[in-house]
Design a protein around this motif. Structure first.
Motif, PDB file in Angstrom:
ATOM      1  N   GLN A 299       0.822  -1.209   0.000  1.00 38.89           N
ATOM      2  CA  GLN A 299       0.000   0.000   0.000  1.00 38.89           C
ATOM      3  C   GLN A 299       0.853   1.255   0.000  1.00 38.89           C
ATOM      4  O   GLN A 299       0.501   2.270  -0.615  1.00 38.89           O
ATOM      5  N   THR A 300       2.009   1.170   0.704  1.00 41.18           N
ATOM      6  CA  THR A 300       2.935   2.321   0.726  1.00 41.18           C
ATOM      7  C   THR A 300       3.489   2.579  -0.675  1.00 41.18           C
ATOM      8  O   THR A 300       3.571   3.733  -1.134  1.00 41.18           O
ATOM      9  N   LYS A 301       3.878   1.506  -1.364  1.00 42.82           N
ATOM     10  CA  LYS A 301       4.408   1.649  -2.725  1.00 42.82           C
ATOM     11  C   LYS A 301       3.362   2.248  -3.661  1.00 42.82           C
ATOM     12  O   LYS A 301       3.675   3.122  -4.482  1.00 42.82           O
ATOM     13  N   ILE A 302       2.130   1.783  -3.522  1.00 42.05           N
ATOM     14  CA  ILE A 302       1.045   2.290  -4.371  1.00 42.05           C
ATOM     15  C   ILE A 302       0.801   3.767  -4.069  1.00 42.05           C
ATOM     16  O   ILE A 302       0.596   4.590  -4.981  1.00 42.05           O
ATOM     17  N   LYS A 303       0.852   4.106  -2.784  1.00 49.15           N
ATOM     18  CA  LYS A 303       0.643   5.508  -2.376  1.00 49.15           C
ATOM     19  C   LYS A 303       1.737   6.402  -2.949  1.00 49.15           C
ATOM     20  O   LYS A 303       1.474   7.515  -3.421  1.00 49.15           O
ATOM     21  N   ASP A 304       2.977   5.904  -2.914  1.00 47.31           N
ATOM     22  CA  ASP A 304       4.102   6.679  -3.459  1.00 47.31           C
ATOM     23  C   ASP A 304       3.924   6.909  -4.964  1.00 47.31           C
ATOM     24  O   ASP A 304       4.213   8.000  -5.478  1.00 47.31           O
ATOM     25  N   LEU A 305       3.435   5.872  -5.660  1.00 55.90           N
ATOM     26  CA  LEU A 305       3.188   6.012  -7.097  1.00 55.90           C
ATOM     27  C   LEU A 305       2.121   7.066  -7.371  1.00 55.90           C
ATOM     28  O   LEU A 305       2.228   7.850  -8.316  1.00 55.90           O
ATOM     29  N   ASN A 306       1.087   7.099  -6.532  1.00 60.66           N
ATOM     30  CA  ASN A 306       0.004   8.068  -6.708  1.00 60.66           C
ATOM     31  C   ASN A 306       0.466   9.494  -6.424  1.00 60.66           C
ATOM     32  O   ASN A 306      -0.107  10.458  -6.938  1.00 60.66           O
ATOM     33  N   ASN A 307       1.485   9.614  -5.573  1.00 57.65           N
ATOM     34  CA  ASN A 307       1.986  10.951  -5.213  1.00 57.65           C
ATOM     35  C   ASN A 307       2.947  11.520  -6.258  1.00 57.65           C
ATOM     36  O   ASN A 307       3.267  12.709  -6.222  1.00 57.65           O
ATOM     37  N   LEU A 308       3.422  10.659  -7.179  1.00 56.81           N
ATOM     38  CA  LEU A 308       4.350  11.150  -8.212  1.00 56.81           C
ATOM     39  C   LEU A 308       3.603  12.042  -9.205  1.00 56.81           C
ATOM     40  O   LEU A 308       2.471  11.746  -9.588  1.00 56.81           O
ATOM     41  N   SER A 309       4.261  13.100  -9.625  1.00 58.28           N
ATOM     42  CA  SER A 309       3.638  13.993 -10.616  1.00 58.28           C
ATOM     43  C   SER A 309       3.873  13.419 -12.006  1.00 58.28           C
ATOM     44  O   SER A 309       4.950  12.910 -12.309  1.00 58.28           O
ATOM     45  N   THR A 310       2.841  13.486 -12.830  1.00 60.26           N
ATOM     46  CA  THR A 310       2.929  12.915 -14.184  1.00 60.26           C
ATOM     47  C   THR A 310       2.555  13.965 -15.215  1.00 60.26           C
ATOM     48  O   THR A 310       1.777  14.877 -14.944  1.00 60.26           O
ATOM     49  N   HIS A 311       3.163  13.805 -16.410  1.00 64.42           N
ATOM     50  CA  HIS A 311       2.858  14.698 -17.529  1.00 64.42           C
ATOM     51  C   HIS A 311       2.607  13.845 -18.766  1.00 64.42           C
ATOM     52  O   HIS A 311       3.528  13.285 -19.330  1.00 64.42           O
ATOM     53  N   GLY A 312       1.365  13.714 -19.120  1.00 63.00           N
ATOM     54  CA  GLY A 312       1.038  12.990 -20.350  1.00 63.00           C
ATOM     55  C   GLY A 312       0.611  11.549 -20.121  1.00 63.00           C
ATOM     56  O   GLY A 312       0.787  10.970 -19.042  1.00 63.00           O
ATOM     57  N   LEU A 313       0.087  10.997 -21.184  1.00 61.11           N
ATOM     58  CA  LEU A 313      -0.490   9.652 -21.144  1.00 61.11           C
ATOM     59  C   LEU A 313       0.582   8.583 -20.981  1.00 61.11           C
ATOM     60  O   LEU A 313       0.390   7.603 -20.257  1.00 61.11           O
ATOM     61  N   ASP A 314       1.738   8.752 -21.624  1.00 62.54           N
ATOM     62  CA  ASP A 314       2.806   7.749 -21.562  1.00 62.54           C
ATOM     63  C   ASP A 314       3.299   7.538 -20.141  1.00 62.54           C
ATOM     64  O   ASP A 314       3.486   6.390 -19.704  1.00 62.54           O
ATOM     65  N   GLU A 315       3.526   8.643 -19.413  1.00 63.43           N
ATOM     66  CA  GLU A 315       4.003   8.523 -18.028  1.00 63.43           C
ATOM     67  C   GLU A 315       2.954   7.836 -17.147  1.00 63.43           C
ATOM     68  O   GLU A 315       3.284   7.013 -16.280  1.00 63.43           O
ATOM     69  N   LEU A 316       1.688   8.156 -17.372  1.00 65.01           N
ATOM     70  CA  LEU A 316       0.604   7.523 -16.597  1.00 65.01           C
ATOM     71  C   LEU A 316       0.560   6.021 -16.856  1.00 65.01           C
ATOM     72  O   LEU A 316       0.397   5.215 -15.931  1.00 65.01           O
ATOM     73  N   GLU A 317       0.714   5.633 -18.131  1.00 66.67           N
ATOM     74  CA  GLU A 317       0.703   4.204 -18.473  1.00 66.67           C
ATOM     75  C   GLU A 317       1.852   3.474 -17.801  1.00 66.67           C
ATOM     76  O   GLU A 317       1.697   2.335 -17.331  1.00 66.67           O
ATOM     77  N   LYS A 318       3.031   4.111 -17.717  1.00 66.85           N
ATOM     78  CA  LYS A 318       4.177   3.497 -17.046  1.00 66.85           C
ATOM     79  C   LYS A 318       3.893   3.295 -15.562  1.00 66.85           C
ATOM     80  O   LYS A 318       4.197   2.230 -14.991  1.00 66.85           O
ATOM     81  N   LEU A 319       3.292   4.318 -14.919  1.00 64.77           N
ATOM     82  CA  LEU A 319       2.975   4.214 -13.485  1.00 64.77           C
ATOM     83  C   LEU A 319       1.960   3.094 -13.224  1.00 64.77           C
ATOM     84  O   LEU A 319       2.094   2.324 -12.264  1.00 64.77           O
ATOM     85  N   ILE A 320       0.942   3.023 -14.073  1.00 62.18           N
ATOM     86  CA  ILE A 320      -0.082   1.980 -13.898  1.00 62.18           C
ATOM     87  C   ILE A 320       0.522   0.593 -14.145  1.00 62.18           C
ATOM     88  O   ILE A 320       0.175  -0.373 -13.460  1.00 62.18           O
ATOM     89  N   HIS A 321       1.469   0.511 -15.087  1.00 57.42           N
ATOM     90  CA  HIS A 321       2.162  -0.757 -15.336  1.00 57.42           C
ATOM     91  C   HIS A 321       2.972  -1.168 -14.102  1.00 57.42           C
ATOM     92  O   HIS A 321       2.988  -2.350 -13.720  1.00 57.42           O
ATOM     93  N   GLN A 322       3.644  -0.194 -13.475  1.00 54.43           N
ATOM     94  CA  GLN A 322       4.382  -0.479 -12.230  1.00 54.43           C
ATOM     95  C   GLN A 322       3.425  -0.946 -11.128  1.00 54.43           C
ATOM     96  O   GLN A 322       3.735  -1.857 -10.348  1.00 54.43           O
ATOM     97  N   GLU A 323       2.248  -0.323 -11.061  1.00 54.24           N
ATOM     98  CA  GLU A 323       1.234  -0.713 -10.067  1.00 54.24           C
ATOM     99  C   GLU A 323       0.807  -2.164 -10.286  1.00 54.24           C
ATOM    100  O   GLU A 323       0.642  -2.941  -9.329  1.00 54.24           O
ATOM    101  N   HIS A 324       0.647  -2.539 -11.545  1.00 55.81           N
ATOM    102  CA  HIS A 324       0.296  -3.921 -11.892  1.00 55.81           C
ATOM    103  C   HIS A 324       1.354  -4.891 -11.371  1.00 55.81           C
ATOM    104  O   HIS A 324       1.038  -5.953 -10.816  1.00 55.81           O
ATOM    105  N   LYS A 325       2.620  -4.513 -11.543  1.00 53.84           N
ATOM    106  CA  LYS A 325       3.734  -5.362 -11.095  1.00 53.84           C
ATOM    107  C   LYS A 325       3.715  -5.534  -9.576  1.00 53.84           C
ATOM    108  O   LYS A 325       3.926  -6.637  -9.063  1.00 53.84           O
ATOM    109  N   ILE A 326       3.458  -4.437  -8.873  1.00 61.24           N
ATOM    110  CA  ILE A 326       3.429  -4.486  -7.398  1.00 61.24           C
ATOM    111  C   ILE A 326       2.312  -5.419  -6.924  1.00 61.24           C
ATOM    112  O   ILE A 326       2.519  -6.274  -6.054  1.00 61.24           O
ATOM    113  N   TYR A 327       1.131  -5.261  -7.516  1.00 61.19           N
ATOM    114  CA  TYR A 327       0.006  -6.121  -7.124  1.00 61.19           C
ATOM    115  C   TYR A 327       0.253  -7.574  -7.509  1.00 61.19           C
ATOM    116  O   TYR A 327      -0.138  -8.501  -6.779  1.00 61.19           O
ATOM    117  N   ALA A 328       0.903  -7.778  -8.680  1.00 62.27           N
ATOM    118  CA  ALA A 328       1.191  -9.153  -9.127  1.00 62.27           C
ATOM    119  C   ALA A 328       2.141  -9.837  -8.140  1.00 62.27           C
ATOM    120  O   ALA A 328       1.961 -11.020  -7.808  1.00 62.27           O
TER     121      ALA A 328
END
Length: 846
Positions: free
Chosen positions: A797-826
């Motif tokens: 949950q801490t890792k997910i929270k840290d990902l949500n707190n990161l600032s993003t610019h554009g769709l590509d960066e968001l997709e990378k963050l969501i991909h990292q979230e998938h890895k954490i949950y997996a």
């Protein structure tokens, strides 16, 4: 042992199993659709009422208040009863695949025929009607409505004429027919004395019970609902009706007589509509006014009620109650507020319309939508991603709609040389946008699915979900085992009771079988006599000859008809060739055509003449056969010898069968007396006493035994099984023997049933104890897993929270963050499954 707790567990588990079943959830969706249709209907109607400067909440509250006020109470419940019964009538038709909209005509026929029958029996002005006459009116109403529906059903089954057409026509036929009866045909006998153009007023209080006119209509209504629900849900006949309604072709190939079921469904539907008309006539509408050509609306109201209730008999109770309130209190409350009285009809109309689009409400899940919004709001990255995807979706939709203003489109159109090229350009650009739009929609769907899964079935929540599924499986398996044990006990009781009846009624049963055999012998003798007489009188020769001659005639006529058809086709072709031949002059063409037609006429006359000749020859031969048989019959009758011999043989056969029956009955009675002489009360008492001692010993141990663990349950069950074996040795597995008297048979049965009941009860105790143990182990496993994974869960949950707190610019960066979230949950899910597997292995080892 706590029997009450076990019963409580069983009932609770059975209820949970039922509630979580697919069938219950499916029905729940339709219930939800109906409820939302009604709620939204009231909201829409409330808005319209608000436009008229009336408080909608106050309006609807007072509507229900007025409906159940003492002044309107009786009428409200009478309307409810009528609507429930009428709704059931329509539901049976709809469930069977026939759209019976003939309720207005069926109800009108029922009430009109009842009026005619009543005033054919009693004079006008009669106020006191006896119970037999009221029941007669009930039967007249049922059969009248059923007959009208039967006509439509037969037309549908035999000629495939759509029931909507036939029922509409029958509605108006009923109206004009009875209008003529009451206004022109027999107005003095059946027409109203006080109101021109109306039927005579039915006496009041026909369904009154002790001055109360509510009880009887409601009892009839609930009786109809209960019977309809049982027939549709629990009987083979109901299953066949629903099968015909849902898949007529499949029903046909499974052996169901589809045409018969259609006729029966329509007839039953019409009969129940007749019951609705009977209640209405006896309580609400004692006469019918034919002054204006408008069918009574009651028949159309019940169609709407059935549709809103999704043809469910139980749902019809609630929808019928709502319609009854609106019908009875709508007009008075609208008058009170000074608004049009048609507002009540508007409310029901809106509800009907919304019920017609109920698929929207069936799919609508407000709880899931609310949870989804909460999950989206919790995750910053998911929220941003969804917002971007939706913006792209809306932009593409707008671009697709306004494609003619697109610069790329305008350039491409200018470059195109022809209009066809311009159309191709437009189609290509639209296809590109459609493809992009489909991709965006898929991305939104997948993202929503991921958001839902990670918040509901991933992580610790996944453990709980799987744990609940295992517990549900344990409960279902335990219920099945208990019901199997109960069924086994029930089968044993039925078998023993059957053997008891056979032994106690041995003489009656065997005499009955002997008489059945005697009847078969008599029938065989009669058939033998008829066959022999037919042989003498040339019946079979005449029948076979007649059949052969008729078959030969039909074959020859068919051949000649085919020749006529062939000749006509050939002549038509020749005439066409002549007409289209450019080398022939008109006179030659006319002459050739005339020759062709003359030739055709001669050929047709020749063939038709042959047909007449064949028919005449066949008729002559048939007459010869008939004359030959008539002469033979007369000869046999005059001679009388062979006929008399046949009759004598038949009589001897019947007499022989009668003697055999008498001898059999004497023998059976002697055997029965011998059986009675073998009855040994002392031997029976000895066996019963021995079995009772064994049973008492078990019961005393049963009471002393403390069932604290699985071993004690198993030991007790084993003792019960051993005791059962001992009792079976004493009483025999058949429970009683030939030397037992009737009262001793009952005593033996009581002991046999008691020991098996004890075994059944202990089986229930054991299965419930095992289920509780298994459930407790599952809960402990789930709790242990949650405790072991607590630190990993916090880390995730801490890792997910840290990902949500990161600032993003554009769709590509968001997709990378969501991909990292998938890895954490997996990774977290893999650890959970690993620990679960470890715990399962430990449980199996134990």
């Amino acid at each position: 042992m706590n029997t009450f707790n076990n019963k409580k567990w069983f009932v609770t588990s059975k209820f949970k199993d039922t509630v979580t079943s697919k069938e219950f959830k499916s029905k729940g969706k339709y219930l939800k659709g109906s409820i939302f249709a009604i709620i939204v209907g009231f909201i829409v109607a409330g808005v319209l009422i608000g436009i008229l400067n009336v408080n909608p909440f106050d309006y609807f509250f007072k509507m229900f208040q007025v409906a159940f006020d003492e002044l309107y109470l009786t009428q409200t419940f009478n309307w409810i009863a009528v609507y429930i019964v009428g709704g059931v009538a329509m539901a049976i038709g709809f469930k069977s695949g026939v759209f019976n909209i003939g309720a207005p005509g069926q109800i009108l026929t029922a009430t009109s025929m009842s009026t005619i029958v009543l005033f054919s029996i009693v004079p006008k002005g009669t106020t006191d009607i006896n119970g037999q006459t009221i029941f007669l009116l009930f039967l007249v109403s049922v059969f009248s409505g059923a007959f009208m529906a039967f006509i439509a059903g037969m037309l549908k089954a035999l000629f495939n004429i759509h029931e909507v057409v036939t029922t509409i026509l029958l509605n108006w036929f009923s109206w004009y027919f009875f209008k003529w009866i009451f206004t022109n045909g027999f107005p003095d006998q059946f027409g109203s004395s006080s109101l021109a153009g109306a039927s005579e007023h039915i006496p009041d209080g026909l369904l009154s019970m002790g001055g109360n006119e509510i009880i009887a209509p409601l009892l009839i209504a609930f009786g109809v609902v209960i019977i309809a629900a049982i027939v549709l849900a629990k009987t083979t006949f109901g299953f066949k009706l629903k099968a015909v309604g849902s898949a007529p072709e499949a029903a046909k190939y499974s052996g169901i007589n589809v045409k018969q079921k259609i006729v029966l469904a329509m007839t039953i539907s019409g009969g129940i509509a007749g019951i609705a008309g009977f209640i209405s006539m006896c309580t609400l509408n004692p006469n019918t006014y034919f002054g204006n050509d408008n069918l009574p609306t009651l028949g159309f109201d019940v169609i709407a009620i059935s549709l809103v209730a999704f043809n469910n008999p139980v749902g019809l109770i609630f929808v019928g109650a709502l319609w009854g309130v609106i019908q009875n209190a709508g007009a008075p409350i609208s008058s009170l507020y000074g608004i049009p009285t048609q507002i009540a009809g508007l409310v029901s109309g809106i509800i009907i319309y919304l019920a017609a689009i109920s698929a929207v409400f069936i799919m609508f899940n407000p709880v899931q939508i609310f949870k989804m919004w909460i999950f989206v709001l919790k995750s910053k990255n998911d929220r941003k991603m969804l917002l971007i995807l939706y913006k792209k979706k809306w932009a593409l939709l707008l671009k697709k709609m306004l494609i003619i203003f697109n610069k790329d489109y305008q350039k491409a159109v200018k470059a195109a040389e022809t209009k066809a090229d311009q159309k191709i350009v437009k189609l290509d650009l639209k296809a590109i946008d459609s493809l992009a739009l489909t991709h965006i929609k898929t991305s939104i769907k997948e993202l929503k699915k991921w958001i839902w899964e990670k918040n509901t079935i991933k992580g610790l929540k996944g453990i709980k979900r799987r744990n609940d599924e295992v517990i549900q499986t344990i409960n279902a398996e335990t219920i099945n085992k208990i019901e199997a044990a109960k069924l086994k006990f029930g089968i044993f009781k039925d078998e023993v009771k059957t053997r008891k009846n056979k032994q106690l009624h041995w003489l009656e049963n065997n005499i009955k079988l002997a008489k059945q055999h005697y009847k078969k012998e008599i029938q065989a003798a009669t058939e033998f006599g008829q066959a022999e007489r037919g042989r003498l009188e040339l019946l079979f020769e005449y029948r076979d000859g007649k059949l052969a001659l008729n078959s030969e005639l039909e074959k020859n006529i068919l051949i000649l008809h085919e020749r006529n058809v062939s000749a006509k086709s050939e002549a038509k072709w020749k005439i066409s060739v002549v007409k289209n031949n450019p080398d022939l002059i008109e006179d030659v063409k006319a002459k050739s055509i005339l020759e062709i037609k003359t030739s055709l006429k001669d050929q047709l006359e020749k063939n038709n003449s042959q047909i007449k000749t064949l028919k005449l020859e066949t008729k002559t031969k048939l007459q010869e056969l008939k004359t030959k048989r008539t002469n033979q019959i007369q000869f046999v009758k005059n001679d009388g010898v062979e006929l008399g011999q046949i009759q004598q043989n038949v009589q001897e056969w019947k007499l022989r069968a009668k003697n055999e029956l008498d001898a059999k009955i004497i023998k059976l009675k002697a055997e029965f007396n011998h059986k009675k002489s073998e009855i040994d009360l002392l031997k029976s008492d000895e066996k019963i006493l021995a079995a009772q001692k064994v049973l008492l010993t078990l019961e005393s141990e049963f009471e002393k035994t403390e069932l604290t663990d699985l071993e004690s349950h198993l030991n007790l069950l084993e003792k019960i099984k051993q005791t059962l074996k001992k009792i079976d040795v004493i009483l025999t597995p058949q429970v009683f023997e030939a030397y037992d008297a009737q009262e001793k048979i009952v005593d033996r049965m009581r002991i046999a049933f008691k020991i098996r009941k004890i075994k059944y009860q202990q089986t229930v105790n054991l299965e419930i104890f095992k289920a509780k143990q298994a459930i407790e182990l599952e809960k402990q496993k789930s709790q242990t897993l949650a405790e072991n994974l607590e630190n990993l869960n916090l880390e995730t949950q801490t890792k997910i929270k840290d990902l949500n707190n990161l600032s993003t610019h554009g769709l590509d960066e968001l997709e990378k963050l969501i991909h990292q979230e998938h890895k954490i949950y997996a990774h977290f899910e893999a650890q959970i499954l690993k620990l679960e597997s470890k715990h399962n292995n430990l449980k199996e080892t134990k």
